[in-house]
Design a protein around this motif. Structure first.
Motif, PDB file in Angstrom:
ATOM      1  N   GLY A  76      43.938  46.735  46.112  1.00 49.14           N
ATOM      2  CA  GLY A  76      43.285  45.431  46.062  1.00 49.14           C
ATOM      3  C   GLY A  76      41.940  45.498  45.369  1.00 49.14           C
ATOM      4  N   PHE A  77      41.176  46.558  45.627  1.00 46.55           N
ATOM      5  CA  PHE A  77      39.870  46.717  44.978  1.00 46.55           C
ATOM      6  C   PHE A  77      40.043  46.945  43.475  1.00 46.55           C
ATOM      7  N   GLN A  78      41.059  47.715  43.086  1.00 43.60           N
ATOM      8  CA  GLN A  78      41.318  47.939  41.666  1.00 43.60           C
ATOM      9  C   GLN A  78      41.708  46.639  40.967  1.00 43.60           C
ATOM     10  N   LEU A  79      42.517  45.805  41.630  1.00 42.02           N
ATOM     11  CA  LEU A  79      42.896  44.522  41.031  1.00 42.02           C
ATOM     12  C   LEU A  79      41.674  43.607  40.892  1.00 42.02           C
ATOM     13  N   LEU A  80      40.805  43.604  41.898  1.00 42.05           N
ATOM     14  CA  LEU A  80      39.585  42.801  41.818  1.00 42.05           C
ATOM     15  C   LEU A  80      38.718  43.262  40.649  1.00 42.05           C
TER      16      LEU A  80
END
Length: 632
Positions: A76-80
């Motif tokens: 999720g952090f990588q997508l953000l």
């Protein structure tokens, strides 16, 4: 008892080490490379000098590393990081991993586990999750292809409002996808996703239909039985759920030790009737208890109870004694290893603090209470009269229930106050009355499920018996919730200095509501629409520690300003009511005035230039009226 040095309770130290490592990583994360070096050094130290302290240190470092990875390198952090904080249009393909919740306007909200996204004509694979809102009809396990606008999840705009952004951030969900039109979504494949969870969801729907068969005319009873048996709390209306919260009995809607214990006990009785050995009974009950946890949606309380039960039953299988506190610590340790963010969830903290308090405090409290009314300890029990022995047995039962209730209240008190701004003294008595009745509701519900596949109507008989018990429980909970002094709302401690008055204007979008506090007097200026009152104003009043209103001033006659007044009168009837005296064509205003008459509330009106006494230190003056009375 020294839990850390207890030879048969090693998981207590492991759980404490894991908690310490996770909290340290959340406060001060460290580069992953340095942590890997520490892990390697710790493993080397243990291989050369094995000891409990070295093992606990290695576990703490390992949990520190895992939580740091979840915070800085999660999908999720990588997508953000890839999409950025600004809104952007994407096509997303993924699987529905939560039961969709449909709002009155038809907008379904659910979690989507992504497989890929298309952004700027680039196809990228991802393993992240998104919160999706779509006017479609998705089901759990459906594989969808959606086109919409992805954006950051909005922060709460008002005090006391639920912080959805922080809640989802702990689940590695940082963004939401808004799909505006139904045709912007396409069903790629039906019944996908995890087959075990899909089977559990299908079984839950069947169980809910079986439990509610014959009760179609009582939606409140259906919601209560579905909540207590299957953990379907989100389907319970607010007016049913809030009295349970105010009486400290909301835990009945969370599938926990009570529910899992009843299921395990009934299964043990069936195994005894079938004349199974203890090993075969344990081998049969453990997977069924875990499946029941999956059916109820895998909440933390259910997982904790299922894991504890499995460990205790596993002791029977291996013919070894298992300590309850060690099994509790083992459940916490395994859950934290699975997801380090669980320690920051309200459910995790409440579940383990309550059960831990019961294990630590219930027996000492029981012994202290029993000494108050126990007969002479030097007098043999066979010399007591029959009535005296009966009264002594009843007193022991009351002491046992009271000690468990008091221990659970002590364990939950700081967390309930911190998260819900609530203190519930009435829960000490309400749980003694309601929990035994809820035990029978759940037991009868399980018997109804057992006989539901059979052609004859024995299941309907159980459902009707549950209707009577559910009505009794609902009525008693409402009575307990209305008792004076049964519950209080307290704001978190804060320092504001000496203020004559403080005005808080809530952001409702459209409509208006403001809170004026002066001294010990609390006034409301309008109360917003009915929806805004339930979602925004009422949580704010609880967070502000308001238990009574000195006054309510209604400035307009439209629903956006006074639509929530009827609900407000039920929750916090004001001592002084000031209504707009001007005539209007508002249906809501006319309905509200009839409610004033039914409740025998007399409203006041003020003219131009008149003063309204707010408190001994503050007053308000009417300086503008529109339209002018008698004018055009």
């Amino acid at each position: 008892m020294n839990l850390l040095s207890a030879p048969r309770q090693p998981f207590v130290g492991l759980a404490l080490a894991a908690v310490g490592g996770i909290i340290a990583a959340d406060i001060l994360p460290c580069p992953r490379f340095a942590l890997l070096i520490l892990l390697a050094m710790g493993a080397l130290v243990i291989s050369v000098w094995p000891s409990s302290i070295a093992t606990y240190a290695l576990v703490g470092i390992g949990c520190f590393w895992m939580h740091s990875v979840r915070l800085t390198n999660s999908p999720g952090f990588q997508l953000l990081t890839r999409l950025g904080p600004d809104p952007d249009a994407i096509s997303a393909t993924g699987t529905v991993i939560s039961e969709p919740k449909v709002a009155p306007n038809g907008l379904a909200s659910f979690l989507l586990h992504l497989e890929s996204i298309d952004l700027s004509e680039k196809h990228e694979l991802t393993n992240a999750k998104l919160l999706v809102r779509w006017r479609g009809h998705p089901e759990f396990g459906d594989e969808l292809k959606l086109f919409g606008v992805v954006d950051a999840i909005a922060a709460p705009r008002n005090p006391g409002e639920f912080d959805m952004r922080s809640y989802l951030k702990r689940r590695d969900i940082h963004q939401s996808l808004l799909v505006r039109y139904p045709e912007d979504g396409l069903l790629v494949r039906h019944r996908g996703g995890n087959p075990i969870l899909r089977t559990a969801q299908k079984s839950r729907r069947w169980m809910q239909a079986a439990l509610c068969r014959g009760l179609e005319g009582s939606p409140d009873v259906q919601s209560f039985i579905s909540g207590i048996a299957l953990g379907l709390r989100h389907q319970a209306p607010e007016d049913i759920e809030e009295p349970f919260q105010q009486t400290g009995t909301l835990h009945l809607f969370a599938v926990a030790g009570l529910h899992v214990g009843i299921v395990a006990r009934l299964l043990w009785m069936l195994a005894t009737v079938a004349q199974l050995s203890r090993r075969w009974a344990a081998a049969l009950i453990i997977p069924l208890v875990l499946f029941y946890s999956a059916v109820t949606g895998l909440p933390v309380s259910s997982l904790r109870a299922a894991m504890m039960s499995s460990i205790l039953l596993g002791g029977l299988f291996f013919e070894r004694r298992v300590f309850a506190f060690n099994s509790l610590a083992a459940a916490a340790f395994f859950l934290l290893c699975w997801d380090t963010n669980e320690i920051f969830s309200t459910g995790f903290q409440l579940s383990f603090s309550v059960v831990g308090a019961i294990l630590l405090l219930a027996d000492p409290l029981f012994r202290a209470m029993q000494r108050l009314g126990a007969p002479d300890q030097f007098l043999p029990r066979n010399l007591l009269s029959g009535p005296r022995r009966f009264l002594d047995g009843c007193f022991r039962w009351i002491c046992r229930g009271s000690s468990v209730s008091l221990a659970a209240w002590i364990g939950s008190l700081p967390l309930i106050w911190w998260y819900f701004y609530l203190v519930t003294p009435i829960s000490l008595f309400a749980n003694l009355v309601v929990v035994p009745l809820a035990f029978f509701v759940l037991a009868i519900g399980l018997l109804s499920l057992l006989f539901a596949p059979l052609p004859f109507s024995l299941s309907l008989i159980f459902n009707n018996a549950n209707w009577c018990l559910a009505k009794l429980v609902l009525g008693m909970v409402h009575i307990f919730a209305q008792l004076p002094g049964g519950h209080y709302y307290f704001a978190h401690p804060h320092f504001e200095g000496e203020l004559k008055a403080k005005l808080t204007v809530l952001d409702l979008g459209v409509g208006a509501a403001a809170h004026l506090r002066s001294g010990n007097s609390d006034w409301l200026l309008d109360c917003g629409s009915e929806r805004n009152y339930e979602r925004i104003l009422r949580p704010y009043l609880h967070s502000a520690g308001i238990n009574e209103l000195a006054g309510l001033l209604l400035s307009h006659g439209d629903a956006l300003h006074i639509g929530g007044a009827t609900r407000l009168l039920d929750d916090l009837p004001p001592k002084c009511l000031i209504d707009n005296p001007l005539s209007d064509r508002s249906v809501v205003h006319r309905r509200l005035r009839r409610a004033f008459e039914e409740r025998r509330l007399k409203s006041k009106s003020f003219g131009f230039g008149e003063n309204i006494a707010i408190s001994p230190d503050a007053s308000a003056r009417v300086f503008f009226l529109h339209p002018v009375p008698g004018g055009t």
